[in-house]
Scaffold this motif. Structure first.
Motif, PDB file in Angstrom:
ATOM      1  N   PHE A 175       0.877  -1.172   0.000  1.00  0.00           N
ATOM      2  CA  PHE A 175       0.000   0.000   0.000  1.00  0.00           C
ATOM      3  C   PHE A 175       0.915   1.223   0.000  1.00  0.00           C
ATOM      4  N   SER A 176       1.151   1.767  -1.192  1.00  0.00           N
ATOM      5  CA  SER A 176       2.198   2.772  -1.375  1.00  0.00           C
ATOM      6  C   SER A 176       1.986   4.030  -0.557  1.00  0.00           C
ATOM      7  N   ASN A 177       0.725   4.416  -0.370  1.00  0.00           N
ATOM      8  CA  ASN A 177       0.439   5.673   0.321  1.00  0.00           C
ATOM      9  C   ASN A 177       0.387   5.524   1.837  1.00  0.00           C
ATOM     10  N   LEU A 178       0.457   4.282   2.326  1.00  0.00           N
ATOM     11  CA  LEU A 178       0.474   4.045   3.763  1.00  0.00           C
ATOM     12  C   LEU A 178       1.907   3.930   4.247  1.00  0.00           C
TER      13      LEU A 178
ATOM     14  N   GLY B 299      -4.712  -9.468  21.083  1.00  0.00           N
ATOM     15  CA  GLY B 299      -4.206  -8.153  21.448  1.00  0.00           C
ATOM     16  C   GLY B 299      -2.718  -7.990  21.307  1.00  0.00           C
ATOM     17  N   ASP B 300      -2.058  -8.904  20.589  1.00  0.00           N
ATOM     18  CA  ASP B 300      -0.599  -8.882  20.510  1.00  0.00           C
ATOM     19  C   ASP B 300      -0.068  -8.273  19.215  1.00  0.00           C
ATOM     20  N   VAL B 301      -0.938  -7.646  18.426  1.00  0.00           N
ATOM     21  CA  VAL B 301      -0.530  -7.183  17.102  1.00  0.00           C
ATOM     22  C   VAL B 301       0.590  -6.150  17.179  1.00  0.00           C
ATOM     23  N   THR B 302       0.422  -5.148  18.021  1.00  0.00           N
ATOM     24  CA  THR B 302       1.447  -4.097  18.100  1.00  0.00           C
ATOM     25  C   THR B 302       2.776  -4.671  18.528  1.00  0.00           C
ATOM     26  N   GLY B 303       2.761  -5.590  19.483  1.00  0.00           N
ATOM     27  CA  GLY B 303       3.999  -6.231  19.913  1.00  0.00           C
ATOM     28  C   GLY B 303       4.662  -7.006  18.797  1.00  0.00           C
ATOM     29  N   ASP B 304       3.843  -7.721  17.992  1.00  0.00           N
ATOM     30  CA  ASP B 304       4.389  -8.470  16.857  1.00  0.00           C
ATOM     31  C   ASP B 304       4.995  -7.531  15.820  1.00  0.00           C
ATOM     32  N   ILE B 305       4.319  -6.405  15.574  1.00  0.00           N
ATOM     33  CA  ILE B 305       4.862  -5.434  14.613  1.00  0.00           C
ATOM     34  C   ILE B 305       6.223  -4.929  15.092  1.00  0.00           C
ATOM     35  N   GLU B 306       6.316  -4.607  16.367  1.00  0.00           N
ATOM     36  CA  GLU B 306       7.587  -4.127  16.897  1.00  0.00           C
ATOM     37  C   GLU B 306       8.670  -5.196  16.780  1.00  0.00           C
ATOM     38  N   ASP B 307       8.286  -6.468  16.982  1.00  0.00           N
ATOM     39  CA  ASP B 307       9.257  -7.559  16.829  1.00  0.00           C
ATOM     40  C   ASP B 307       9.800  -7.617  15.410  1.00  0.00           C
ATOM     41  N   TRP B 308       8.898  -7.482  14.422  1.00  0.00           N
ATOM     42  CA  TRP B 308       9.350  -7.557  13.030  1.00  0.00           C
ATOM     43  C   TRP B 308      10.136  -6.316  12.629  1.00  0.00           C
ATOM     44  N   LEU B 309       9.801  -5.161  13.191  1.00  0.00           N
ATOM     45  CA  LEU B 309      10.582  -3.960  12.907  1.00  0.00           C
ATOM     46  C   LEU B 309      11.981  -4.066  13.502  1.00  0.00           C
ATOM     47  N   THR B 310      12.110  -4.827  14.597  1.00  0.00           N
ATOM     48  CA  THR B 310      13.432  -5.089  15.171  1.00  0.00           C
ATOM     49  C   THR B 310      14.205  -6.071  14.302  1.00  0.00           C
ATOM     50  N   ARG B 311      13.497  -7.081  13.809  1.00  0.00           N
ATOM     51  CA  ARG B 311      14.149  -8.093  12.977  1.00  0.00           C
ATOM     52  C   ARG B 311      14.565  -7.515  11.620  1.00  0.00           C
ATOM     53  N   PHE B 312      13.806  -6.530  11.127  1.00  0.00           N
ATOM     54  CA  PHE B 312      14.116  -5.838   9.874  1.00  0.00           C
ATOM     55  C   PHE B 312      14.511  -4.404  10.218  1.00  0.00           C
ATOM     56  N   PRO B 313      15.758  -4.177  10.655  1.00  0.00           N
ATOM     57  CA  PRO B 313      16.143  -2.834  11.123  1.00  0.00           C
ATOM     58  C   PRO B 313      15.882  -1.734  10.101  1.00  0.00           C
ATOM     59  N   ILE B 314      16.070  -2.042   8.815  1.00  0.00           N
ATOM     60  CA  ILE B 314      15.863  -1.008   7.797  1.00  0.00           C
ATOM     61  C   ILE B 314      14.408  -0.567   7.766  1.00  0.00           C
ATOM     62  N   LEU B 315      13.470  -1.501   8.056  1.00  0.00           N
ATOM     63  CA  LEU B 315      12.066  -1.128   8.135  1.00  0.00           C
ATOM     64  C   LEU B 315      11.784  -0.351   9.413  1.00  0.00           C
ATOM     65  N   GLY B 316      12.461  -0.734  10.490  1.00  0.00           N
ATOM     66  CA  GLY B 316      12.295  -0.004  11.735  1.00  0.00           C
ATOM     67  C   GLY B 316      12.706   1.449  11.595  1.00  0.00           C
ATOM     68  N   GLU B 317      13.784   1.680  10.843  1.00  0.00           N
ATOM     69  CA  GLU B 317      14.243   3.052  10.616  1.00  0.00           C
ATOM     70  C   GLU B 317      13.246   3.854   9.784  1.00  0.00           C
ATOM     71  N   ARG B 318      12.428   3.154   9.006  1.00  0.00           N
ATOM     72  CA  ARG B 318      11.493   3.823   8.090  1.00  0.00           C
ATOM     73  C   ARG B 318      10.038   3.598   8.493  1.00  0.00           C
ATOM     74  N   ARG B 319       9.787   3.294   9.726  1.00  0.00           N
ATOM     75  CA  ARG B 319       8.450   2.888  10.176  1.00  0.00           C
ATOM     76  C   ARG B 319       7.371   3.910   9.828  1.00  0.00           C
ATOM     77  N   GLY B 320       7.694   5.193   9.855  1.00  0.00           N
ATOM     78  CA  GLY B 320       6.710   6.223   9.549  1.00  0.00           C
ATOM     79  C   GLY B 320       6.752   6.708   8.116  1.00  0.00           C
ATOM     80  N   GLN B 321       7.633   6.127   7.314  1.00  0.00           N
ATOM     81  CA  GLN B 321       7.835   6.561   5.928  1.00  0.00           C
ATOM     82  C   GLN B 321       6.821   5.892   5.017  1.00  0.00           C
ATOM     83  N   SER B 322       6.388   6.599   3.972  1.00  0.00           N
ATOM     84  CA  SER B 322       5.471   6.011   2.995  1.00  0.00           C
ATOM     85  C   SER B 322       6.137   4.819   2.329  1.00  0.00           C
ATOM     86  N   ALA B 323       5.417   3.702   2.266  1.00  0.00           N
ATOM     87  CA  ALA B 323       5.996   2.469   1.742  1.00  0.00           C
ATOM     88  C   ALA B 323       6.408   2.610   0.276  1.00  0.00           C
TER      89      ALA B 323
END
Length: 234
Positions: free
Chosen positions: A87-90, A106-130
């Protein structure tokens, strides 16, 4: 885990897959290889319910034939599709949350944070448009998004498509890590060498039929298979 018997897949009046059998054992990576038009993506479409098909498809013993697309995903299927289809605009974070749309825990946010840790480049761009990510970053986002549903089986459709060789290596390192962690994977890929290296078992499709299958070690480095398929068109 996944058992397919007598699968035929149709696109309008055209039969694209001609009665194949295929199995993916739990915790293994199975590679489905072949030239363009062989029926590989059509097979994935039948599993997800987006293509008309006959035959039987069972996931962990459950017949998926009567289930609609959403219920198949609830049953444990997830796919990282060909061409990524983010979703390019998200934002990166919002894309990952979309991957958990079928979950009610209720564990979705925690799982997202886990994957952002596992993919550091995505973690750095978490708020960036995909849509501003590189091709390799988008592919990693697509795979991470598919994993957010906590699937029983992950379907990967041409994950190396359009990527530079160095990035392909990173993507297949990720696939190998997932396999080692016990993820069940069905990998559709034209890069035979890379796919065979991470697979436990290999199926080869040509013109809608499985023409060969066996343990990945029987296929060597894939060079012989690519020679075999040279000039074959589906």
């Amino acid at each position: 885990m996944l058992e397919i018997n007598g699968l035929k897949v149709y696109h309008g009046p055209i039969e694209a897959v001609h009665g194949i059998d295929l199995a993916v054992a739990e915790g293994t990576c199975v590679a489905l290889l072949g030239p363009n038009g062989a029926g590989k993506t059509s097979t994935l479409s039948a599993i997800t319910g987006t293509a008309r098909a006959t035959g039987t498809i069972r996931l962990a013993g459950r017949d998926l034939g009567a289930l609609d697309i959403e219920d198949r995903f609830r049953a444990g299927i997830s796919i990282a599709p060909e061409g990524r289809r983010i979703f390019s605009n998200l934002s990166v974070f919002e894309n990952l949350r979309m991957g958990a749309a079928t979950r009610t825990d209720g564990d979705v946010t925690g799982d997202i944070e886990d994957w952002l840790t596992r993919f550091p480049i995505l973690g750095e761009r978490r708020g960036q448009s995909a849509g501003t990510l590189s091709g390799g970053e988008q592919q990693m986002l697509t795979i991470a998004r598919a994993l957010l549903s906590r699937p029983r089986i992950l379907l990967l459709d041409e994950p190396s498509l359009g990527l530079a060789p160095k990035i392909i290596g990173q993507v297949f390192d990720l696939i190998e890590d997932l396999r080692r962690d016990g993820m069940t994977i069905l990998l559709v890929e034209q890069n035979a060498g890379a796919a065979i290296e991470v697979a436990d078992h290999v199926y080869v499709m040509v013109n809608g039929l499985v023409t060969r299958q066996g343990p990945a070690r029987e296929f060597g480095d894939g060079s012989g298979l690519m020679d075999e398929l040279t000039g074959v068109h589906g």
